[in-house]
Design a protein around this motif. Structure first.
Motif, mmCIF file in Angstrom:
data_model
loop_
_atom_site.group_PDB
_atom_site.id
_atom_site.type_symbol
_atom_site.label_atom_id
_atom_site.label_comp_id
_atom_site.label_asym_id
_atom_site.label_seq_id
_atom_site.Cartn_x
_atom_site.Cartn_y
_atom_site.Cartn_z
ATOM 1 N N ASP A 19 59.696 46.118 37.987
ATOM 2 C CA ASP A 19 59.196 47.493 37.926
ATOM 3 C C ASP A 19 57.711 47.621 38.244
ATOM 4 N N ALA A 20 57.018 46.503 38.336
ATOM 5 C CA ALA A 20 55.584 46.570 38.636
ATOM 6 C C ALA A 20 55.121 45.333 39.377
ATOM 7 N N ALA A 21 54.184 45.542 40.284
ATOM 8 C CA ALA A 21 53.472 44.432 40.931
ATOM 9 C C ALA A 21 52.112 44.338 40.258
ATOM 10 N N ILE A 22 51.669 43.122 39.985
ATOM 11 C CA ILE A 22 50.318 42.917 39.481
ATOM 12 C C ILE A 22 49.553 42.153 40.555
ATOM 13 N N ILE A 23 48.358 42.615 40.850
ATOM 14 C CA ILE A 23 47.595 41.982 41.917
ATOM 15 C C ILE A 23 47.386 40.502 41.629
ATOM 16 N N PHE A 24 47.552 39.678 42.655
ATOM 17 C CA PHE A 24 47.254 38.257 42.528
ATOM 18 C C PHE A 24 45.732 38.108 42.577
ATOM 19 N N SER A 25 45.166 37.744 41.444
ATOM 20 C CA SER A 25 43.713 37.666 41.339
ATOM 21 C C SER A 25 43.370 36.737 40.185
ATOM 22 N N ASP A 26 42.144 36.806 39.680
ATOM 23 C CA ASP A 26 41.752 35.971 38.541
ATOM 24 C C ASP A 26 40.662 36.665 37.738
ATOM 25 N N ILE A 27 40.709 36.500 36.419
ATOM 26 C CA ILE A 27 39.707 37.158 35.571
ATOM 27 C C ILE A 27 38.291 36.640 35.842
ATOM 28 N N LEU A 28 38.174 35.404 36.372
ATOM 29 C CA LEU A 28 36.844 34.810 36.551
ATOM 30 C C LEU A 28 36.123 35.292 37.805
ATOM 31 N N LEU A 29 36.791 36.117 38.600
ATOM 32 C CA LEU A 29 36.110 36.683 39.775
ATOM 33 C C LEU A 29 34.899 37.515 39.361
ATOM 34 N N ILE A 30 34.953 38.111 38.178
ATOM 35 C CA ILE A 30 33.826 38.908 37.682
ATOM 36 C C ILE A 30 32.593 38.030 37.491
ATOM 37 N N LEU A 31 32.785 36.849 36.913
ATOM 38 C CA LEU A 31 31.653 35.936 36.707
ATOM 39 C C LEU A 31 31.143 35.402 38.039
ATOM 40 N N ASN A 32 32.080 35.103 38.932
ATOM 41 C CA ASN A 32 31.708 34.619 40.256
ATOM 42 C C ASN A 32 30.858 35.656 40.995
ATOM 43 N N ALA A 33 31.231 36.939 40.837
ATOM 44 C CA ALA A 33 30.526 38.028 41.527
ATOM 45 C C ALA A 33 29.199 38.388 40.861
ATOM 46 N N SER A 34 29.012 37.915 39.621
ATOM 47 C CA SER A 34 27.750 38.213 38.932
ATOM 48 C C SER A 34 26.811 37.008 38.898
ATOM 49 N N GLY A 35 27.084 36.050 39.797
ATOM 50 C CA GLY A 35 26.118 34.982 40.015
ATOM 51 C C GLY A 35 26.441 33.609 39.457
ATOM 52 N N GLN A 36 27.605 33.438 38.832
ATOM 53 C CA GLN A 36 27.976 32.123 38.295
ATOM 54 C C GLN A 36 29.148 31.577 39.104
ATOM 55 N N LYS A 37 28.872 30.610 39.954
ATOM 56 C CA LYS A 37 29.897 30.082 40.858
ATOM 57 C C LYS A 37 31.056 29.453 40.076
ATOM 58 N N VAL A 38 32.266 29.791 40.515
ATOM 59 C CA VAL A 38 33.481 29.291 39.867
ATOM 60 C C VAL A 38 34.297 28.486 40.874
ATOM 61 N N GLU A 39 34.759 27.306 40.452
ATOM 62 C CA GLU A 39 35.672 26.500 41.265
ATOM 63 C C GLU A 39 36.874 26.124 40.409
ATOM 64 N N PHE A 40 37.998 25.862 41.057
ATOM 65 C CA PHE A 40 39.190 25.429 40.336
ATOM 66 C C PHE A 40 39.567 24.022 40.795
ATOM 67 N N LYS A 41 39.783 23.131 39.819
ATOM 68 C CA LYS A 41 40.228 21.779 40.139
ATOM 69 C C LYS A 41 41.642 21.602 39.625
ATOM 70 N N GLU A 42 42.495 21.003 40.455
ATOM 71 C CA GLU A 42 43.879 20.800 40.065
ATOM 72 C C GLU A 42 43.960 19.925 38.823
ATOM 73 N N LYS A 43 44.818 20.308 37.895
ATOM 74 C CA LYS A 43 45.048 19.622 36.615
ATOM 75 C C LYS A 43 43.854 19.702 35.658
ATOM 76 N N THR A 44 42.797 20.405 36.065
ATOM 77 C CA THR A 44 41.624 20.577 35.195
ATOM 78 C C THR A 44 41.428 22.042 34.863
ATOM 79 N N GLY A 45 41.579 22.895 35.877
ATOM 80 C CA GLY A 45 41.352 24.327 35.682
ATOM 81 C C GLY A 45 39.992 24.750 36.188
ATOM 82 N N PRO A 46 39.461 25.862 35.690
ATOM 83 C CA PRO A 46 38.197 26.377 36.219
ATOM 84 C C PRO A 46 36.989 25.555 35.768
ATOM 85 N N ILE A 47 36.068 25.358 36.706
ATOM 86 C CA ILE A 47 34.791 24.702 36.409
ATOM 87 C C ILE A 47 33.702 25.654 36.897
#
Length: 337
Positions: free
Chosen positions: A65-93
């Motif tokens: 009944d609904a589509a949810i955009i494929f995105s991530d909550i950490l994009l806000i931090l990335n856009a406000s100056g704190q670079k975010v990377e994702f490592k497999e089996k580790t998660g966000p760094i």
């Protein structure tokens, strides 16, 4: 015309719409195929063509009944100056946070860095059947703060906050409130019918700080969206706050509340003016279907004749078989209201 999900949130329709958190993701073979081409996860979330495709995959497969955009909550931090990377089996760094940069990022620059998110929403909206709802989302202030300061997942502890005074924590939270609202506003303007706020680490907050770190920030964002976008419902997901859930609902007043699998259903105040959503442990999708159906029935029977949206108490797990999701959807749809 409003979707059944949107209608149920605004008008308390007694029906059971269905969608899932992390419904677009690793358990789908069609997702894996596109993911292989996108090594950088943040860039993947900002890839207009591919993020649109994966957002629509569960709709095409399960007719949810609904589509949810494929995105991530950490994009806000990335856009406000704190670079975010994702490592497999580790998660966000996350790189070291810079409060000067964080406080001084201009709204126009922030929005520009997230422009592709809004373009993706517009594209999904064009391709989505009109009777389906489109959900945008954001992390809540406390949850974003935990990632920001810890530079990764907090892993069930908040010792990383010991070097920050409460006054500074509240200052950061206020700034995050502002950025989160802007992101939600832009998503609504781009076509999102509904916003979900994820306070994924609310369960880490000591009771004495719950009002200042969780309840008030969510309330401020919800109130502002309600005031400026009265036809766009908001669902809150304060994961892990257990017995404090009734007070959260009473204070924050969202249109919808997603409950996690640790919530005791019998202790929920069903007289709150809210639509309940979710609850089932996603692990039940990994086992045999009889056990899964029994657990589904527990929620459907409990919320029968009450406003409820079927979902889970957390996101779909990577090892989930798509066939089990299909069976679950069919079971919910065939349930006699």
């Amino acid at each position: 015309m409003s979707s059944s999900l949107q209608y149920s949130l605004l008008n308390k329709q007694k029906s059971f719409p269905i969608w899932f958190m992390r419904q677009a993701g690793r358990y789908l073979p069609e997702y894996q195929k596109i993911r292989k081409k996108n090594k950088n996860f943040i860039n993947f979330c900002l890839n207009i063509s591919d993020a649109t495709k994966v957002s629509l995959q569960p709709i095409n497969r399960f007719n949810l009944d609904a589509a949810i955009i494929f995105s991530d909550i950490l994009l806000i931090l990335n856009a406000s100056g704190q670079k975010v990377e994702f490592k497999e089996k580790t998660g966000p760094i996350l790189e070291n946070y810079n409060l000067n940069k964080f406080y001084k990022t201009k709204d126009k620059i922030f929005i520009k860095k997230l422009t592709n998110v809004y373009k993706i929403l517009k594209k999904i909206k064009k391709k989505l059947p009109k009777e389906k709802a489109l959900i945008g989302f954001a992390g809540s202030p406390w949850t974003l703060l935990t990632y920001m300061i810890n530079k990764g997942s907090p892993k069930k502890n908040i010792k990383f906050l010991k070097n920050l005074k409460k006054k500074e924590i509240i200052k950061i939270i206020k700034r995050l409130e502002h950025l989160i609202y802007i992101h939600c506003k832009e998503q609504i303007l781009a076509g999102a019918d509904i916003i979900q706020l994820f306070d994924s680490w609310a369960g880490l907050i000591e009771k004495k700080n719950l009002k200042e770190f969780c309840i008030n920030p969510n309330k401020n964002i919800v109130s502002k969206i309600k005031k400026n976008f009265p036809n766009n419902p908001i669902i809150c997901f304060p994961k892990g706050i257990n017995k404090n859930i009734n007070n959260f609902i009473k204070e924050v007043k969202p249109h919808g509340i997603n409950i996690d699998y640790d919530i005791n259903l019998k202790k929920l105040n069903l007289n709150n003016n809210v639509v309940f959503q979710g609850g089932m442990n996603p692990k039940f999708l990994l086992g045999n279907t009889k056990r899964m159906f029994n657990e589904v029935k527990k929620y459907l029977n409990f919320f029968k004749n009450k406003p409820y949206i079927f979902n889970l108490g957390h996101g779909i797990l990577p090892k989930t078989k798509p066939e089990n999701v299909k069976r679950l959807v069919e079971f919910v749809r065939s349930y006699n209201l």
